[in-house]
Design a protein around this motif. Structure first.
Motif, mmCIF file in Angstrom:
data_model
loop_
_atom_site.group_PDB
_atom_site.id
_atom_site.type_symbol
_atom_site.label_atom_id
_atom_site.label_comp_id
_atom_site.label_asym_id
_atom_site.label_seq_id
_atom_site.Cartn_x
_atom_site.Cartn_y
_atom_site.Cartn_z
ATOM 1 N N ASN A 2 0.796 -1.219 0.041
ATOM 2 C CA ASN A 2 -0.150 -0.034 -0.078
ATOM 3 C C ASN A 2 0.751 1.333 -0.003
ATOM 4 O O ASN A 2 0.307 2.379 -0.406
ATOM 5 C CB ASN A 2 -0.970 0.028 1.174
ATOM 6 C CG ASN A 2 -1.884 -1.210 1.313
ATOM 7 O OD1 ASN A 2 -2.431 -1.371 0.392
ATOM 8 N ND2 ASN A 2 -2.061 -1.753 2.191
ATOM 9 N N SER A 24 6.073 2.774 -13.174
ATOM 10 C CA SER A 24 5.789 1.340 -13.516
ATOM 11 C C SER A 24 4.889 1.085 -12.166
ATOM 12 O O SER A 24 4.073 -0.047 -12.161
ATOM 13 C CB SER A 24 7.064 0.649 -13.493
ATOM 14 O OG SER A 24 6.616 -0.734 -13.834
ATOM 15 N N GLN A 26 3.109 2.764 -10.399
ATOM 16 C CA GLN A 26 1.797 3.400 -10.436
ATOM 17 C C GLN A 26 0.729 2.641 -11.393
ATOM 18 O O GLN A 26 -0.246 2.532 -11.055
ATOM 19 C CB GLN A 26 1.789 4.848 -10.802
ATOM 20 C CG GLN A 26 2.195 5.770 -9.840
ATOM 21 C CD GLN A 26 2.351 7.283 -10.236
ATOM 22 O OE1 GLN A 26 2.778 7.424 -11.510
ATOM 23 N NE2 GLN A 26 2.505 8.029 -9.431
ATOM 24 N N GLU A 27 1.398 1.945 -12.404
ATOM 25 C CA GLU A 27 0.764 0.936 -13.068
ATOM 26 C C GLU A 27 0.534 -0.350 -12.625
ATOM 27 O O GLU A 27 -0.582 -0.876 -12.624
ATOM 28 C CB GLU A 27 1.445 0.757 -14.640
ATOM 29 C CG GLU A 27 0.715 0.183 -15.737
ATOM 30 C CD GLU A 27 1.636 0.418 -16.977
ATOM 31 O OE1 GLU A 27 2.495 -0.519 -17.256
ATOM 32 O OE2 GLU A 27 1.239 1.228 -17.803
ATOM 33 N N GLN A 28 1.500 -0.947 -12.018
ATOM 34 C CA GLN A 28 1.460 -2.342 -11.444
ATOM 35 C C GLN A 28 0.749 -2.472 -10.148
ATOM 36 O O GLN A 28 0.116 -3.320 -9.921
ATOM 37 C CB GLN A 28 2.866 -2.894 -11.357
ATOM 38 C CG GLN A 28 3.590 -3.176 -12.538
ATOM 39 C CD GLN A 28 4.805 -3.963 -12.531
ATOM 40 O OE1 GLN A 28 4.832 -4.916 -12.045
ATOM 41 N NE2 GLN A 28 5.976 -3.188 -12.715
ATOM 42 N N LEU A 29 0.674 -1.257 -9.536
ATOM 43 C CA LEU A 29 0.009 -1.118 -8.220
ATOM 44 C C LEU A 29 -0.795 -0.018 -8.061
ATOM 45 O O LEU A 29 -0.333 0.982 -7.349
ATOM 46 C CB LEU A 29 1.125 -1.233 -7.113
ATOM 47 C CG LEU A 29 2.073 -2.376 -6.682
ATOM 48 C CD1 LEU A 29 2.898 -2.123 -5.552
ATOM 49 C CD2 LEU A 29 1.214 -3.537 -6.619
ATOM 50 N N PRO A 30 -2.062 0.060 -8.921
ATOM 51 C CA PRO A 30 -2.973 1.066 -8.922
ATOM 52 C C PRO A 30 -3.389 1.488 -7.311
ATOM 53 O O PRO A 30 -3.622 0.597 -6.558
ATOM 54 C CB PRO A 30 -4.083 0.623 -9.633
ATOM 55 C CG PRO A 30 -3.637 -0.373 -10.296
ATOM 56 C CD PRO A 30 -2.385 -1.015 -9.530
ATOM 57 N N GLY A 31 -3.158 2.678 -7.114
ATOM 58 C CA GLY A 31 -3.727 3.342 -5.805
ATOM 59 C C GLY A 31 -2.286 3.337 -4.631
ATOM 60 O O GLY A 31 -2.656 3.675 -3.327
ATOM 61 N N LYS A 33 0.758 4.262 -2.456
ATOM 62 C CA LYS A 33 1.235 5.652 -1.992
ATOM 63 C C LYS A 33 2.772 5.555 -2.193
ATOM 64 O O LYS A 33 3.283 4.798 -1.594
ATOM 65 C CB LYS A 33 0.719 6.109 -0.676
ATOM 66 C CG LYS A 33 -0.815 6.123 -0.419
ATOM 67 C CD LYS A 33 -1.343 6.382 1.073
ATOM 68 C CE LYS A 33 -2.722 6.363 1.227
ATOM 69 N NZ LYS A 33 -2.961 6.767 2.663
ATOM 70 N N GLY A 51 1.027 12.319 -8.400
ATOM 71 C CA GLY A 51 0.823 11.019 -7.544
ATOM 72 C C GLY A 51 1.896 10.655 -6.419
ATOM 73 O O GLY A 51 1.748 9.644 -6.026
#
Length: 348
Positions: A2, A24, A26-31, A33, A51
């Protein structure tokens, strides 16, 4: 996963290589932090990536810098820390960051007690480019290595600044002549001859860029004074963002092993790299390795007695006279080949 913290304080070139890791993640683990602990100057280039929370660590603040970092980390617990810098100062910063998993370099690339501050390692890969090495920090998290994709936010005013410097009726050649290590610098009079060749043979506009540091200002002034043709010298007159926009719109950038070369490569502009003191296949402009003049093998053997195969990967040839092994003919020949391969300027 997370929450992930990235620790990469410097330098400009290496920081640009972390951008694909962020994208990458942000793409592989949407959301997820993402927090990035970064150096003061470097934050001016990438500190507005969408982000991402940025925590600026002032290396010059000494103990106060570490105390402030500890304060900002109070009450936090990251799922993972990507500890991407082996310098002792960065290792001490890593000790201030609470994380369940702390990923660092393999044993061969560790130094300054780096191993004491991590509990997982990236896999050892011989003869790897720095960008690919940093991209692999995602693999211990069972994610894919970050592909070479960049995004550097720029404002309309940054693009307007760039447009004001550039010609619209001919190719624009940006020369960023200074590296942070002076032994990576090519002689000013040779830059002048290369610049004159670009103007006289190819009708290019030459733009000289550099930081406000007195040495860089003097270097650009020396190039300008040695030229027979006219150059547009804006050394010290632009911000990092404006420089990035300028690189984005330029046709070609000439540079040694220095941060602006990596910025240019990141925004998709070809770089005519000048390499003798360091190995372009480890630290050259990632998307322009074919356009690098590479005298590193000869310099390494001349000054250390070792071949590239015999020497430690990443060994420097930072010696007086190494960069002089790159001739003007080497550089003008590469420029001619680049022109032949790119018949139309960007402005068209």
């Amino acid at each position: 996963m997370n929450s992930i913290c990235i620790l990469r304080l410097s330098a400009i070139g290496d920081v640009t290589h972390v951008i694909p890791v962020v994208l990458s993640l942000q793409e592989q683990l949407p959301g997820v932090k993402i927090t990035w602990v970064i150096g003061k100057i470097e934050a001016k280039l990438v500190g507005d990536l969408p982000g991402v929370e940025f925590i600026v660590f002032d290396k010059k603040a000494g103990r106060k810098g570490y105390a402030e970092l500890r304060r900002q980390m109070q009450g936090r617990k990251f799922d993972a820390l990507l500890h991407m810098q082996v310098a002792f100062r960065a290792n001490l910063a890593a000790a201030c960051i609470p994380a369940r998993i702390k990923i660092g370099y393999d044993k061969a690339r560790s130094k300054d007690l780096h191993s004491l501050f991590i509990n997982r390692r990236i896999k050892p890969v011989p003869q790897q480019h720095v960008r690919d090495c940093l991209a692999s920090f995602l693999e211990p998290l069972e994610l894919k290595a970050a592909p070479p994709r960049w995004q550097i936010p720029l404002s309309d005013s940054d693009h307007e600044f760039a447009s004001a410097q550039l010609a619209t009726d001919r190719r624009n050649l940006v020369i960023s002549p200074c590296a942070s290590h002076t032994l990576r610098n090519w002689p000013a009079e040779r830059y002048a001859q290369l610049a004159d060749h670009g103007v006289q043979k190819h009708g290019m506009k030459v733009i000289l860029v550099g930081s406000p540091a007195p040495f860089e200002a003097e270097y650009c002034a020396a190039i300008e004074a040695a030229m027979k043709e006219k150059a547009h010298n804006i050394c010290g007159k632009d911000t990092l963002k404006q420089l990035t926009a300028l690189m984005n719109h330029a046709d070609l950038v000439v540079a040694p092993d220095t941060g602006p070369a990596h910025i240019a490569s990141a925004v998709g502009t070809d770089v005519l790299g000048l390499f003798a003191a360091s190995n372009p296949y480890r630290s050259g402009p990632y998307n322009s390795l074919d356009w690098c003049v590479n005298r590193y093998p000869e310099a390494l053997e001349k000054f250390t007695g070792k071949t590239v195969e015999q020497a430690r990967w990443g060994a420097k040839a930072e010696f007086e006279g190494a960069m002089e092994m790159i001739t003007v003919a080497d550089a003008t020949g590469m420029l001619d080949r680049w022109i032949e391969a790119h018949p139309a300027p960007k402005s068209e």
